[in-house]
Design a protein around this motif. Structure first.
Motif, short mmCIF file in Angstrom:
data_model
loop_
_atom_site.label_atom_id
_atom_site.label_comp_id
_atom_site.label_asym_id
_atom_site.label_seq_id
_atom_site.Cartn_x
_atom_site.Cartn_y
_atom_site.Cartn_z
N ASP A 268 0.82 -1.21 0.00
CA ASP A 268 0.00 0.00 0.00
C ASP A 268 0.86 1.27 0.00
O ASP A 268 0.34 2.37 -0.17
N LEU A 269 2.17 1.10 0.20
CA LEU A 269 3.06 2.25 0.25
C LEU A 269 3.39 2.73 -1.15
O LEU A 269 3.48 1.95 -2.09
N SER A 270 3.59 4.02 -1.28
CA SER A 270 3.99 4.61 -2.57
C SER A 270 5.06 5.66 -2.32
O SER A 270 5.11 6.27 -1.24
N ASP A 271 5.91 5.87 -3.29
CA ASP A 271 7.01 6.81 -3.13
C ASP A 271 6.47 8.23 -2.92
O ASP A 271 5.62 8.70 -3.67
N GLY A 272 6.96 8.88 -1.84
CA GLY A 272 6.52 10.23 -1.54
C GLY A 272 5.28 10.30 -0.66
O GLY A 272 4.84 11.39 -0.28
N LEU A 273 4.72 9.14 -0.31
CA LEU A 273 3.55 9.11 0.55
C LEU A 273 3.85 9.75 1.90
O LEU A 273 4.90 9.53 2.49
N VAL A 274 2.93 10.58 2.39
CA VAL A 274 3.05 11.22 3.69
C VAL A 274 1.87 10.78 4.55
O VAL A 274 0.72 10.80 4.10
N ALA A 275 2.16 10.35 5.77
CA ALA A 275 1.09 9.86 6.65
C ALA A 275 1.19 10.51 8.02
O ALA A 275 2.28 10.71 8.55
N ALA A 276 0.05 10.85 8.58
CA ALA A 276 0.00 11.45 9.92
C ALA A 276 0.20 10.38 10.97
O ALA A 276 -0.26 9.25 10.83
N THR A 277 0.92 10.72 12.04
CA THR A 277 1.14 9.79 13.14
C THR A 277 0.33 10.21 14.36
O THR A 277 -0.23 11.30 14.40
N ALA A 278 0.32 9.34 15.37
CA ALA A 278 -0.46 9.63 16.57
C ALA A 278 0.10 10.82 17.34
O ALA A 278 -0.59 11.42 18.15
N GLY A 279 1.36 11.16 17.09
CA GLY A 279 1.96 12.29 17.77
C GLY A 279 1.62 13.63 17.15
O GLY A 279 2.03 14.67 17.64
N GLY A 280 0.87 13.62 16.04
CA GLY A 280 0.47 14.87 15.40
C GLY A 280 1.38 15.32 14.28
O GLY A 280 1.08 16.27 13.56
N ALA A 284 7.30 10.31 6.19
CA ALA A 284 7.33 10.25 4.72
C ALA A 284 7.93 8.93 4.25
O ALA A 284 8.87 8.41 4.86
N VAL A 285 7.39 8.40 3.16
CA VAL A 285 7.85 7.13 2.59
C VAL A 285 8.72 7.41 1.37
O VAL A 285 8.37 8.21 0.50
N ASP A 286 9.88 6.73 1.31
CA ASP A 286 10.81 6.86 0.20
C ASP A 286 11.08 5.47 -0.36
O ASP A 286 11.60 4.60 0.34
N LEU A 287 10.73 5.23 -1.62
CA LEU A 287 10.91 3.92 -2.25
C LEU A 287 11.99 3.92 -3.33
O LEU A 287 12.09 2.98 -4.11
#
Length: 367
Positions: A268-280, A284-287
């Protein structure tokens, strides 16, 4: 091309039991140095394919572990010796190898690829990563001459024939262990962490932050989980002890920075994907070169739990707002926000549960 495929087929068998960290060396070196690949190595030697997998490559190997072979032996009712004596052994081995270096991020749903034995294998990404009916349990283990993806079942080509002679003399393998190994684990994220000594620091931190119950909730959660070695690196960089890390007022923020709400598989990951974490904050994902979360390498993917999934990373993720306190005061942990699919679960929570066990781990290392 055929020679490359052959090498890959054997490599696949050799690499099925890969540890948390991939060892340095070519495909054969890695397999030979791991006792979980004893059947694979023996098969490679029997088929005289060692030199092929020590070639320049690159090769991509879908490698079964000894447990995968044991399951096959039980199903066929033969011994490992009988399998090695089978006349179609080479075809089975070649069916696990593909020419070229194919990382997990290069796979696509429905993709097919020719193997060295002439038949094709098929990729299914609808529920994790599968090669035919075999699940990829560990991806992107890089060798000097290619990459290994560990699978939980031996891939059997359509033209495989069980030789009658070895079958008649073989003693059936015990059914109990393979049957147990095939059963899906019903453990939650915390239980998985508690059962692996490599996560003892994480578990201690989870307990300290009072987040154990959270990570035992229904979820689903996605946790990017650092190992003890990753925490050792952080402690060395900060110049503090595990106890001082546990006493940090921002501990919960660090832990929550490793968790995302929802079950996010590697596919489900894609290059450049940004996801919010529980810490606020966001990760960022780098493939571009393997799989990275910020600057941390993902070393193991898709460890499924009853309430989510764990991806193992080699470096602790530190949020931008983290400040090291020399004499931190105890502080209540913040509640975990749930803002929808992009919300995060406290991976930090998972970390919190480990400090106690981690102290014992470091003591054993010093001893």
């Amino acid at each position: 091309m055929k020679r490359l495929f052959t090498a890959f087929a054997i490599a696949s068998l050799l690499f099925s039991s890969i540890p948390l960290r991939a060892a340095e060396g070519d495909i054969v070196d890695i397999a030979s140095g791991n006792p979980d690949f004893s059947i694979l190595v023996a098969a490679l030697q029997q088929a005289e394919l060692v030199s092929a997998l020590q070639g320049e490559g690159p090769f991509t190997v879908f490698a079964p572990t000894d447990a995968a072979f044991t399951s096959l032996l039980n199903e066929l009712g033969i011994t490992a010796e009988a399998l090695l004596a089978n006349g179609t052994l080479s075809n089975v081995l070649l069916y696990h190898v593909v020419s070229g270096k194919v990382m997990s991020t290069d796979l696509s749903d429905g993709m097919s690829a020719p193997t060295l034995n002439g038949e094709e294998i098929y990729i299914d990404l609808t529920g994790g990563v599968k090669v035919n009916a075999s699940k990829v349990v560990l991806a992107d283990l890089e060798a000097t001459n290619g990459v290994i993806h560990v699978v939980d079942k031996v891939l059997v080509p359509s033209d495989f024939i069980l030789d009658p002679e070895p079958t008649a003399t073989a003693e059936p393998a015990p059914a109990e262990e393979p049957a147990a190994a095939q059963e899906p684990a019903a453990k939650d994220i915390v239980e998985i962490a508690l059962g692996d000594q490599n996560f003892s620091m994480l578990v201690s931190l989870l307990q300290k932050a009072g987040l154990v119950e959270t990570l035992q909730g229904e979820g689903p959660f996605t946790v990017f989980a650092p190992t003890n070695a990753a925490f050792d690196k952080l402690l060395a960089a900060l110049g503090i002890t595990p106890e001082e890390l546990m006493a940090q007022p921002d501990l919960a923020k660090v832990l929550l920075y490793h968790v995302v709400l929802g079950k996010v598989m590697s596919t489900d990951l894609s290059d450049g994907l940004v996801a919010a974490t529980a810490g606020g904050e966001s990760i960022a994902v780098d493939l571009k070169d393997g799989v990275k979360i910020n600057q941390s390498n993902v070393t193991i993917v898709d460890i499924e739990a009853s309430n989510g999934v764990i991806h193992v990373i080699d470096t602790v993720l530190v949020p931008a707002g983290f400040t090291l306190q020399t004499a931190p005061a105890e502080e209540a942990r913040p509640a975990i926000p749930y803002t929808g699919v992009t919300a995060a679960l406290p991976l930090g929570a998972l970390f919190a549960a480990t400090l106690a066990g981690y102290a014992a781990y470091r003591s054993r290392r010093r001893a």
